[in-house]
Design an enzyme around this catalytic site. Structure first.
Site, PDB file in Angstrom:
ATOM      1  N   ASN A 183     -29.129   6.987 -40.111  1.00 27.07           N
ATOM      2  CA  ASN A 183     -27.757   6.834 -39.586  1.00 27.07           C
ATOM      3  C   ASN A 183     -26.901   5.894 -40.430  1.00 27.07           C
ATOM      4  O   ASN A 183     -25.850   5.447 -39.984  1.00 27.07           O
ATOM      5  CB  ASN A 183     -27.788   6.361 -38.122  1.00 27.07           C
ATOM      6  CG  ASN A 183     -28.262   4.928 -37.984  1.00 27.07           C
ATOM      7  OD1 ASN A 183     -28.557   4.266 -38.969  1.00 27.07           O
ATOM      8  ND2 ASN A 183     -28.338   4.441 -36.764  1.00 27.07           N
ATOM      9  N   LYS A 184     -27.340   5.613 -41.653  1.00 28.55           N
ATOM     10  CA  LYS A 184     -26.559   4.713 -42.507  1.00 28.55           C
ATOM     11  C   LYS A 184     -25.419   5.479 -43.205  1.00 28.55           C
ATOM     12  O   LYS A 184     -25.354   6.703 -43.132  1.00 28.55           O
ATOM     13  CB  LYS A 184     -27.468   4.042 -43.533  1.00 28.55           C
ATOM     14  CG  LYS A 184     -28.473   3.068 -42.900  1.00 28.55           C
ATOM     15  CD  LYS A 184     -27.778   1.914 -42.204  1.00 28.55           C
ATOM     16  CE  LYS A 184     -28.693   0.773 -41.853  1.00 28.55           C
ATOM     17  NZ  LYS A 184     -29.689   1.061 -40.836  1.00 28.55           N
TER      18      LYS A 184
END
Ligand SMILES: Cc1ncc(COP(=O)(O)O)c(C=O)c1O
Length: 380
Positions: A183-184
């Site tokens: 989710n970066k």
């Protein structure tokens, strides 16, 4: 009526990158090779660094950075209490001590005015963590480091890309560590990168990322390579695969576009949530450009019950999170170092009101309006 659901995060993976990954999978070479090398070259250029080492996580990058500077048992590393487990656990790996520092109310970043009083004879490094992708006050951090001969290892897990006084994060501290977790800002599924100007540290990190084997071990399966290698130290298995790197190369190409879309979504949240009593919206200081990895709002606990709001949003199908439970409140650190809740008053108070809303490049105006309407309904 079907319940709406808004995920906390939805990655954007282009068809081009799916094809690039498939190409690697058909190539016969899956692990670290020319794609990882290419990703390193391009990433170094993107963040204005000299040497970049592709790894299988941001945690690995932090661990290798501390190994490269020769951190010893009993030494100390100063870092903010408001951060993820990874930032401190890597210090513990060395039987060294993570010395926690309170944070600033506006950015949740380490409070640079409180660093110097934590320095002792045992301090080796400062690890600023750029919360949510907003750069820390790096001029002050670097000044303190120079004065006390300390190393600065930046936890830039949230920072692809971020700018401090027009300088990209990656070109400021001594070693900068990025994360490409799912989710970066950009992702390789799992992955990370360590960036530095220091060739000796780079060589050491590279060697230790592959079992501490002698340098030519990397090419032992090449046409020119030899079967012979030597173990020079007891290293780790932290290298990035070419499968991941192929995705990374495309994500990096798309990074500015993804960042623009997050910035637009942030502006929309700012507009939609403005004026709700008891709500504090995240700030971007004028001399910084945040990567906007997170959109963390704070409620005034006296006015709004944070936990009830999280439950209310969950019942409306909206997934949220909390960044972060400060390290000093976790049993491991509390028990080992005897921390009390109020030892870091700003971090403690901010945490009690903190909620991170869904933010990702493909979030739509309609989705954001739904989130904002629910928050407004709850707060009034
Ligand atoms: C502040 C911070 N540091 C380090 C990490 C570790 O990164 P990784 O999951 O790639 O090991 C994370 C991951 O969430 C993070 O949020």
């Amino acid at each position: 009526m079907k319940q709406k659901t808004i995920p906390f995060y939805r990655p954007v993976i282009s068809e081009k990158s799916v094809k690039a990954v498939a190409k690697v999978m058909r190539s016969g070479w899956l692990t670290t090779g020319k794609y990882a090398q290419e990703f390193e070259k391009r990433f170094a250029a993107y963040v204005g660094g000299k040497y970049a080492l592709a790894l299988n996580s941001g945690t690995a990058a932090l661990h290798l950075a501390l190994d490269a500077i020769g951190l010893k048992a009993g030494e100390e590393v100063i870092l903010p209490t408001t951060t993820f487990a990874a930032s401190a656990e890597v210090v513990e790996y060395f039987n060294a001590k993570p010395v926690l520092c309170d944070v600033r109310r506006d950015t949740q970043n380490i409070d640079e005015t409180k660093i110097e009083r934590l320095i002792t004879k045992r301090t080796r490094a400062i690890m600023p963590v750029h919360f949510g992708g907003h750069p820390c006050e790096m001029n002050a951090v670097m000044r303190i480091a120079r004065k006390h001969r300390l190393v600065v290892i930046e936890d830039a897990a949230h920072c692809t890309p971020a700018y401090y006084r027009k300088r990209p994060v990656g070109s400021i501290g001594h070693i900068t560590c990025f994360s490409f977790y799912a989710n970066k800002c950009i992702t390789t599924g799992e992955g990370g990168m360590a960036v530095t100007e220091n060739r000796r540290w780079f060589e050491r990190m590279k060697m230790m990322s592959l079992h501490g084997l002698s340098r030519d071990a990397w090419s032992r399966y090449d046409k020119k390579g030899s079967w012979y290698y030597e173990i020079l130290d007891r290293g780790y298995k932290y290298n990035m695969t070419d499968v991941a790197a192929a995705l990374g190369i495309h994500q990096l190409e798309e990074s500015n576009g993804l960042w623009d879309r997050r910035r637009k979504a942030v502006e929309r949240y700012h507009r939609l949530l403005k004026g709700i009593p008891g709500l504090r919206l995240p700030a971007e200081l004028p001399h910084c450009k945040s990567a906007w990895h997170l959109y963390s709002i704070r409620v005034a606990p006296a006015q709004i019950n944070r936990d009830k709001l999280i439950r209310f949003l969950a019942e409306a199908g909206i997934k949220t999170s909390v960044h972060f439970i400060p390290l000093h409140l976790h049993p491991f650190y509390r028990n080992k170092y005897g921390y009390q809740e109020k030892d870091f008053p700003v971090a403690f108070e901010s945490f009690q009101g903190s909620i991170t809303l869904p933010l990702f490049p493909s979030i739509t105006e309609k989705e954001q309006r739904y989130v904002a309407d629910k928050i407004r309904a709850f707060c009034s």
